[in-house]
Scaffold this active site. Sequence first.
Site, PDB file in Angstrom:
ATOM      1  N   PRO A  98       3.306   2.810  -1.828  1.00  0.00           N
ATOM      2  CA  PRO A  98       3.167   3.632  -2.989  1.00  0.00           C
ATOM      3  C   PRO A  98       2.178   4.475  -3.158  1.00  0.00           C
ATOM      4  O   PRO A  98       2.268   5.788  -3.575  1.00  0.00           O
ATOM      5  CB  PRO A  98       3.781   2.877  -4.044  1.00  0.00           C
ATOM      6  N   TYR A  99       0.864   3.695  -2.909  1.00  0.00           N
ATOM      7  CA  TYR A  99      -0.320   4.551  -3.158  1.00  0.00           C
ATOM      8  C   TYR A  99      -0.507   5.518  -2.285  1.00  0.00           C
ATOM      9  O   TYR A  99      -0.621   6.863  -2.351  1.00  0.00           O
ATOM     10  CB  TYR A  99      -1.487   3.489  -3.178  1.00  0.00           C
ATOM     11  N   LEU A 100      -0.183   5.170  -0.820  1.00  0.00           N
ATOM     12  CA  LEU A 100      -0.416   6.137   0.463  1.00  0.00           C
ATOM     13  C   LEU A 100       0.475   7.050   0.295  1.00  0.00           C
ATOM     14  O   LEU A 100      -0.026   8.392   0.497  1.00  0.00           O
ATOM     15  CB  LEU A 100      -0.392   5.406   1.772  1.00  0.00           C
ATOM     16  N   MET A 121       0.665  -1.109   0.179  1.00  0.00           N
ATOM     17  CA  MET A 121      -0.017  -0.150   0.031  1.00  0.00           C
ATOM     18  C   MET A 121       0.812   1.339   0.081  1.00  0.00           C
ATOM     19  O   MET A 121       0.250   2.111  -0.601  1.00  0.00           O
ATOM     20  CB  MET A 121      -0.745  -0.060   1.112  1.00  0.00           C
ATOM     21  N   LYS A 172      -1.085   9.461  -2.334  1.00  0.00           N
ATOM     22  CA  LYS A 172      -2.219  10.363  -1.829  1.00  0.00           C
ATOM     23  C   LYS A 172      -1.618  11.320  -0.714  1.00  0.00           C
ATOM     24  O   LYS A 172      -2.179  12.488  -0.905  1.00  0.00           O
ATOM     25  CB  LYS A 172      -2.979   9.261  -1.276  1.00  0.00           C
TER      26      LYS A 172
END
Length: 216
Positions: A129-131, A127, A134
């Site tokens: 890279p996504y977080l 998670m 964001k």
Amino acid sequence: MRILIAGAHGKTARRLVRMLVEDGHEVRGLVRKQEQTGDVEADGAGPVVVDLEAEEVEGGVGRAVEGCDAIVFAAGAGPGSGAERKETMDYGGAAKLVEAAEEHGVRRYLMLSAMGAGDPEGGSEAMRPYLRAKARADERLRSSSLDYTIIRPGGLTEDEGTGTIQAAEKLGRRGEIPREDVARTFAAALENGNTYHKTFDVLAGETPIPEALSRL
Ligand SMILES: NC(=O)c1ccc[n+]([C@@H]2O[C@H](COP(=O)([O-])OP(=O)(O)OC[C@H]3O[C@@H](n4cnc5c(N)ncnc54)[C@H](OP(=O)(O)O)[C@@H]3O)[C@@H](O)[C@H]2O)c1
């Protein structure tokens, strides 16, 4: 109000478009695929086709935001995408719209962020890279001059909405929330001054949405 929804064909965004149209707003739906414009029209919005990750995008984004009173960023690279698209879409697409909003005098910007974006390093390896993307998008918005609201839901589900949520700056637990309740939270936050310049988590809960927002 005239509102631009970025990612208007998304599962949360389509619900939001329909709610805003029902509330009497004029909605512009930004999509990147021509074949999605029929659905956007059927939802009651005016489609505008722009790929937020395309190189030569400036003019298109400018045209999309021009004349709007508010922007909702509800697009996303999606779970099947790699780290590169987290950068180009989840961060880059959101940041491009912040810049276009500043340039074209659109004061209101609502961000569909994600729970965990306040602490990306605390997320699982998959998670992170996504977080991180964001978190950077949220930071870009917070450091802008815009009247922002950053809403961070937990895991999104297709369950029927309840009209009730739990919301706080930090909820301190993980959980889920139906997309329908997330969309309703955005619709309610749009003109609620108490949500301006705030970042908060939302999960399924027991408090009616307007009350949860007024308690923030
Ligand atoms: N899934 C979760 O549990 C969860 C949890 C918290 C937060 N979120 C966030 O919530 C938001 C909405 O999630 P969702 O599941 O409702 O969304 P979704 O159904 O995956 O929709 C995302 C939309 O963004 C569009 N998009 C992708 N790249 C684009 C580009 N370059 N230019 C313009 N549009 C583009 C997609 O269009 P295409 O059809 O063209 O790909 C799609 O319609 C996302 O930002 C997501 O990160 C999700």
